[in-house]
Every structure is written in structure tokens, then in C-alpha cells.
Design a protein around this motif. Structure first.
Motif, mmCIF file in Angstrom:
data_model
loop_
_atom_site.group_PDB
_atom_site.id
_atom_site.type_symbol
_atom_site.label_atom_id
_atom_site.label_comp_id
_atom_site.label_asym_id
_atom_site.label_seq_id
_atom_site.Cartn_x
_atom_site.Cartn_y
_atom_site.Cartn_z
ATOM 1 N N LEU A 20 0.843 -1.200 0.000
ATOM 2 C CA LEU A 20 0.000 0.000 0.000
ATOM 3 C C LEU A 20 0.875 1.246 0.000
ATOM 4 N N GLU A 21 1.900 1.228 0.876
ATOM 5 C CA GLU A 21 2.807 2.383 0.955
ATOM 6 C C GLU A 21 3.562 2.591 -0.352
ATOM 7 N N CYS A 22 4.030 1.482 -0.951
ATOM 8 C CA CYS A 22 4.812 1.597 -2.197
ATOM 9 C C CYS A 22 3.946 2.148 -3.328
ATOM 10 N N GLU A 25 3.728 5.872 -2.612
ATOM 11 C CA GLU A 25 5.000 6.577 -2.820
ATOM 12 C C GLU A 25 5.370 6.697 -4.287
ATOM 13 N N ARG A 26 5.092 5.640 -5.046
ATOM 14 C CA ARG A 26 5.523 5.621 -6.451
ATOM 15 C C ARG A 26 4.446 6.180 -7.378
ATOM 16 N N ASN A 27 3.360 6.719 -6.763
ATOM 17 C CA ASN A 27 2.263 7.304 -7.556
ATOM 18 C C ASN A 27 1.725 6.352 -8.609
ATOM 19 N N PHE A 28 1.603 5.099 -8.234
ATOM 20 C CA PHE A 28 1.027 4.129 -9.173
ATOM 21 C C PHE A 28 -0.404 4.560 -9.479
ATOM 22 N N ASP A 29 -0.790 4.473 -10.743
ATOM 23 C CA ASP A 29 -2.083 5.025 -11.163
ATOM 24 C C ASP A 29 -3.230 4.075 -10.742
#
Ligand SMILES: NC(=O)c1ccc[n+]([C@@H]2O[C@H](COP(=O)([O-])OP(=O)(O)OC[C@H]3O[C@@H](n4cnc5c(N)ncnc54)[C@H](OP(=O)(O)O)[C@@H]3O)[C@@H](O)[C@H]2O)c1
Length: 335
Positions: A20-22, A25-29
Motif C-alpha cells: 500500500l505504501e509503495c 509513494e511511487r504514484n502508481f495510477d
């Protein structure tokens, strides 16, 4: 590109929460997030991008409408549910051991074999955490000199055994500090606080443990090196998170420690931390909660017979992030 409906199978666990955090953080769409877990967690909520999202019981029909499933559950749950997700149109990136050696399933570390995601049939596996942490720094050395053989000893954190492992070490450390006896409860065979346990997984072929066999079996597949020889000893240590590894690697061609440092200084996913005079080397406290594999203590294998090209090094990496969640989200980004 339109956003994806992303499911996390095992969203309440150590790896699932990190996913969830990743993603954040990585702005996954992410157009919509579906956290899935066991019936024990269904109905509770979990935070994502400032919202509380209800956890759904992971049943086959719960995967309807999901584009990408990030798997963070045990082998049996993954085996039972991920093929159901694929039937319903999802692509799954799985962290369990269940599909890793299946010949129809790519096993991917993006820094090494990103192209393998192209031939998936619905499931892509994330390798074992100690395998990822060892291979990311060995791959640039392979480009220089051709990797032939690995002898590795691992020092693996309690959180490698999931939330129960993390909770158990915290509890035991409290007991030890208070001078109380600690219980002999799972997930470790013995007290871990103030101890080391030289067993991770069950004993198998020639009395190597299942964890020890993974680095060879998975490493040959990931690196496309069917002849790669690996001897690994895995040890659980009383560390909260971040696995460490002492590795001696043998190469086809000569490679000096200086050449190894040069290659590692510019390698993706790696941070060279190798300055003995300044007492700088990788340590798990420093590598926790970030994504790079730190590598140092690089030196010639002084025991290698004449004509054998071997380098010894020490590396550390956060096994919940690069060893699991981050690697899975990187694969999802490739998709
Ligand atoms: N921990 C690591 O460092 C690490 C690194 C690499 C790979 N892995 C692998 O990643 C996977 C997850 O590990 P973890 O450490 O995150 O474990 P964990 O903390 O024990 O979490 C397990 C997750 O699986 C869920 N689950 C259990 N039984 C289920 C069921 N019947 N149906 C649906 N969901 C179920 C749990 O949900 P409830 O909360 O509802 O029980 C929880 O969300 C494992 O395959 C592990 O080998 C772990």
C-alpha cells in the motif's frame, strides 16, 4: 493511460501493508484499490491515500473487475485464489513461493530480467527475498566477469516470517529485558531474542533447508544461467527488518575488487557503501525502510586457488521493500 483497479491479496500482512505504501509513494495510477484478506479481517478498514478502505474477504468472486492483483499471502492461499483471479481477467504479481518455479510463470527482478514479464500467462512471480537481495548486486559483476558459483550465508530478519515473526521478536525482547522466561511459541522453533537460528524452512535435499535451496533454483531461472552453482546457509537473526548476506562469488573471467566497485557504483538498485577506513559498510539498521541494496566489504577471496576468480562481499537490503513489495510494484509498473 487510465488508472487500474488494483487488488492486494493479503493486504493486512507485513508485505501487503508495505505494498500500500509503495503504491502511494511511487504514484502508481490506482483508480480503485481492493484490499483482500481472510474472513478474520473482512469488514475492517485499512488506510490508503488518506482514505479508510474496507477489507474484503478473499473469495474467487471478489477478484471480479480487478486489473492487477499484488499477491502477499501464503503459498496455499495463493495457489487456491490467484488462478481464480486470472480466470476473471486479472494479471497477478505474486510474492509466495507457489508459482516461482513453474515453467509458464516468469520470475522477475526488474534490474535483471525485466523482459521476462512479456511472456506471462496471467501470473508473474516475485522471487524469494534473500535471492533478490543477493542477486541485485551480483548481476553487475556477472556483466563484467560471468558468474559461475555463489557461496552465501544469510542473516535474515524476524519480519521475514511476517507479522507473527515481527510480533514474536518484539515480545521476546520485552521478556528478555524484564528477565522473564520467553515462551516457545511459533513461528520460530526457538527463542530468537539474543539468539541465532540456523534454520529457515523445512529440511530438504541433502539437508539444505527450503530457504537455502531457493537461491540456486530461483537464481538459475532469473539470471538465465542454468549452470549456476549455489551453496547457501540461511540464518534467522534477532533483527526487526532488513536481511544481510555474506557472499563469495566465483567468476569465469578475472575481476578485481576495484573493477567490482566500479561496476557496483553505477549499477541500478545498488548503493556502494565500502569505505573501510571510515568504518563504512552495509548494516541492516541503515538499509531498513528504503529500496536500495547496500553493498560493501568488497575484497578478493584470499582462499581461492590459483586461476579461480572470486570476490567476497557483504550486502544488506530491506526484504519487505525490495525483497517483496517494491519489487512487485516495479513489476506492476512494467506491465
Ligand atoms: N515478510 C517478508 O519479508 C516476505 C518477503 C518476501 C516474500 N514474502 C512472502 O509474502 C507473502 C506474505 O508474507 P507476509 O510476511 O506479509 O505474511 P503475514 O504478515 O503473515 O501476512 C499474511 C497475509 O495473508 C492473509 N491471509 C492469510 N490467510 C488467508 C486466507 N485464507 N485468505 C486470504 N488471505 C489470507 C493474511 O490476512 P489476515 O490478516 O486476515 O489473516 C495477511 O494479510 C508470503 O508468501 C511470504 O512468503 C514475505
Amino acid at each position: 493511460m487510465s488508472g487500474k483497479v488494483v487488488g492486494i491479496l493479503g493486504a493486512t500482512g507485513v508485505v501487503g501493508r508495505q505494498m500500500l505504501e509503495c503504491l502511494e509513494e511511487r504514484n502508481f495510477d490506482v483508480e480503485r484499490l481492493v484490499p483482500l484478506a481472510s474472513a478474520r479481517s473482512a469488514g475492517k478498514t485499512i488506510g490508503f491515500r488518506g482514505e479508510d478502505i474496507q477489507i474484503v474477504e478473499a473469495t474467487p468472486d471478489a477478484f471480479e473487475g480487478i486489473d492487477i492483483v499484488l499477491g502477499a499471502a501464503d503459498d496455499a492461499t495463493a495457489t487456491r485464489l490467484l488462478p481464480e483471479a486470472v480466470k476473471r481477467g486479472a494479471v497477478c504479481v505474486d510474492n509466495s513461493h507457489a508459482f516461482r518455479l513453474d515453467k509458464d510463470v516468469p520470475l522477475v527482478i526488474p534490474e535483471i530480467n525485466a523482459d521476462d514479464v512479456k511472456w506471462h500467462n496471467g501470473i508473474i512471480s516475485n522471487p524469494n527475498c534473500a535471492t533478490i537481495i543477493g542477486l541485485v548486486p551480483l548481476w553487475p559483476l556477472h556483466q563484467v566477469a560471468g558468474l559461475k558459483r555463489i557461496i552465501a550465508s544469510t542473516y535474515q530478519a524476524a519480519s521475514g516470517a511476517g507479522m507473527p515473526g515481527l510480533n514474536e521478536l518484539e515480545r521476546e525482547m520485552g521478556c528478555v529485558a524484564a528477565g522473564e522466561p520467553v515462551s516457545e511459541t511459533a513461528p520460530f522453533a526457538y527463542q530468537l531474542a539474543a539468539n541465532l537460528i540456523p534454520q529457515i524452512g523445512g529440511f530438504g535435499e541433502e539437508l539444505y533447508t527450503s530457504e537455502e535451496l531457493k537461491m540456486g533454483r530461483e537464481g538459475r531461472k532469473i539470471c538465465h544461467l542454468p549452470e549456476l552453482r549455489v551453496n547457501c546457509t540461511c540464518v534467522r537473526v534477532p533483527i526487526m527488518r532488513s536481511h544481510s548476506e555474506s557472499i563469495t562469488a566465483e567468476f569465469e573471467r578475472p575481476i578485481t575488487p576495484e573493477e567490482a566497485r566500479e561496476a557496483l557504483a553505477v549499477a541500478p538498485g545498488v548503493k556502494l557503501v565500502d569505505d573501510p577506513e571510515a568504518l563504512r559498510y552495509p548494516m541492516p539498521l541503515e538499509t531498513s525502510d528504503q529500496d536500495l541494496i547496500y553493498v560493501g566489504r568488497i575484497r578478493r577471496d584470499m582462499s581461492a586457488p590459483d586461476g579461480v576468480n572470486a570476490i567476497t562481499l557483504f550486502c544488506c537490503g530491506d526484504q519487505i521493500r525490495k525483497g517483496a513489495a517494491t519489487n512487485a510494484v516495479q513489476i506492476a509498473e512494467l506491465l
